[in-house]
Scaffold this motif. Structure first.
Motif, PDB file in Angstrom:
ATOM      1  N   GLY A 144       0.832  -1.203   0.000  1.00  0.00           N
ATOM      2  CA  GLY A 144       0.000   0.000   0.000  1.00  0.00           C
ATOM      3  C   GLY A 144       0.861   1.246   0.000  1.00  0.00           C
ATOM      4  O   GLY A 144       2.063   1.181  -0.254  1.00  0.00           O
ATOM      5  N   LYS A 145       0.239   2.369   0.300  1.00  0.00           N
ATOM      6  CA  LYS A 145       0.964   3.639   0.332  1.00  0.00           C
ATOM      7  C   LYS A 145       1.483   3.895   1.750  1.00  0.00           C
ATOM      8  O   LYS A 145       0.758   3.704   2.723  1.00  0.00           O
ATOM      9  CB  LYS A 145       0.037   4.784  -0.082  1.00  0.00           C
ATOM     10  N   ASP A 164       2.167   5.755   5.094  1.00  0.00           N
ATOM     11  CA  ASP A 164       1.463   6.825   5.800  1.00  0.00           C
ATOM     12  C   ASP A 164       2.067   6.920   7.199  1.00  0.00           C
ATOM     13  O   ASP A 164       1.494   6.413   8.171  1.00  0.00           O
ATOM     14  CB  ASP A 164      -0.039   6.533   5.871  1.00  0.00           C
ATOM     15  N   GLN A 185      -3.551  -1.175   5.611  1.00  0.00           N
ATOM     16  CA  GLN A 185      -4.954  -1.077   5.197  1.00  0.00           C
ATOM     17  C   GLN A 185      -5.783  -0.317   6.236  1.00  0.00           C
ATOM     18  O   GLN A 185      -6.683   0.461   5.885  1.00  0.00           O
ATOM     19  CB  GLN A 185      -5.537  -2.481   4.981  1.00  0.00           C
ATOM     20  N   GLU A 214      -5.091   3.332   5.796  1.00  0.00           N
ATOM     21  CA  GLU A 214      -5.833   3.863   4.655  1.00  0.00           C
ATOM     22  C   GLU A 214      -7.291   4.122   5.035  1.00  0.00           C
ATOM     23  O   GLU A 214      -7.885   5.126   4.621  1.00  0.00           O
ATOM     24  CB  GLU A 214      -5.766   2.884   3.483  1.00  0.00           C
ATOM     25  N   ARG A 233      -7.499   7.281   7.155  1.00  0.00           N
ATOM     26  CA  ARG A 233      -7.337   8.456   6.291  1.00  0.00           C
ATOM     27  C   ARG A 233      -8.605   8.701   5.472  1.00  0.00           C
ATOM     28  O   ARG A 233      -9.055   9.845   5.350  1.00  0.00           O
ATOM     29  CB  ARG A 233      -6.141   8.231   5.367  1.00  0.00           C
TER      30      ARG A 233
END
Length: 251
Positions: free
Chosen positions: A170-171, A173, A225, A228, A231
Motif C-alpha cells: 500500500g501507500k 502513511d 490497510q 488507509e 485516512r
C-alpha cells in the motif's frame, strides 16, 4: 526485486530477536532452510595443473567440462529452492501479522501509557532551561518518555516494513502507523508535527508522539490497510470553510 525480497526475509528473521515475537513453527522452519540453502558450498572445480600430462590432458578437460555443467545446475537448483522458500516466507509472514500484532499489543500499550503519563508531567517550555527549572521530577519524566518512546518507535518501524509483504502492499502513511486521529484537526496537527523540525528535546521523545500525547490522540497499531481506512474516514468529513472570523463546516 529479488534483492529487496531477500532483505525482507532477513528482516522477518529478526522479528523474534528484535521484538521478542514467537513465530509460527512452520515459518521458523522455512527461515532456517532458506538460510541453509544459502550456506551450501559450490562443487570443487580445482585442477592440479602440476599433474597434467599430454596423456591425461584431454580427459581432464572433459572431466572439468562435466563438473562445470554440474556446478551450474547445482547453483541454479539452489537458487530455485531458495527463491521458493523466500516466497513461502513472505506469504506465511503476511498471514502471521495479526498474531504478531496481538503479541506486540501488551508491551505497546504499556509503553503508550507510560509515555502519555510522562509527557503530562513535562513543562510546557520543553527546552533544556525549562527542564532544569522544572526540577528533578520533570527530568525523570523526560527519561521515562525516552524509554517508552523507544518501544513505540520499534513497533512503528515494524509496521512500516509490513508494506513489503504481499498482503500489505500500500501507500506509506507515517503519521498513521501507530496513531488514530478522528478529525481533520487532529490529523492536521500530526502532519505538521511530522513535517516540521522539532527542538532537540522534542526530537529525543518523538515530536509526532509528543503532539499526539498532548492532544489526547489515540495510539494504536495500524496495518497499512487500517491506516488507509482511517485516512479515508477523515477525508470524507466536511471541509471547514472560513467565513469572516468564524469557521463553518460545509460539504
Amino acid at each position: 526485486m529479488i534483492y529487496e525480497a531477500e532483505l525482507t526475509v532477513q528482516y522477518i528473521g529478526r522479528w523474534s530477536t528484535d521484538l521478542g515475537l514467537k513465530l509460527p513453527n512452520s515459518l521458523t522452519h522455512k527461515l532456517t532452510m532458506h538460510d541453509e540453502v544459502g550456506y551450501l558450498s559450490d562443487p570443487d572445480l580445482s585442477v592440479d595443473l602440476e599433474a597434467l600430462t599430454m596423456e591425461n590432458l584431454e580427459a581432464t578437460v572433459d572431466s572439468l567440462a562435466g563438473d562445470l555443467s554440474a556446478a551450474a545446475k547445482h547453483k541454479e537448483a539452489a537458487r530455485r529452492i531458495r527463491d521458493g522458500f523466500t516466497r513461502g516466507i513472505l506469504r506465511e509472514a503476511s498471514s502471521a501479522v495479526p498474531d504478531m500484532i496481538e503479541q506486540l499489543r501488551p508491551g505497546f500499550e504499556k509503553a503508550v501509557a507510560d509515555y502519555v503519563e510522562a509527557v503530562s508531567e513535562l513543562p510546557s517550555d520543553l527546552t533544556s532551561d525549562g527542564l532544569v527549572k522544572a526540577g528533578p521530577e520533570a527530568l525523570a519524566a523526560f527519561q521515562a518518555a525516552q524509554t517508552a518512546k523507544a518501544t513505540i518507535s520499534a513497533v512503528d518501524s515494524w509496521v512500516a516494513k509490513l508494506l513489503e509483504l504481499p498482503k500489505y502492499v500500500g501507500k506509506p502513511d507515517p503519521v498513521l502507523r501507530v496513531l488514530k486521529p478522528t478529525t481533520r484537526d487532529e490529523l492536521s496537527k500530526l502532519l505538521t508535527a511530522h513535517s516540521k523540525a522539532g527542538n532537540a528535546l522534542e526530537n529525543q521523545i518523538g515530536p509526532l508522539y509528543f503532539v499526539a500525547a498532548k492532544e489526547g490522540i489515540e495510539f494504536t497499531i495500524n496495518t497499512p490497510q487500517e491506516s488507509e481506512a482511517i485516512r479515508a474516514e477523515i477525508d470524507a468529513q466536511p471541509q471547514p470553510k472560513r467565513t469572516g472570523e468564524r469557521w463553518v463546516s460545509v460539504r
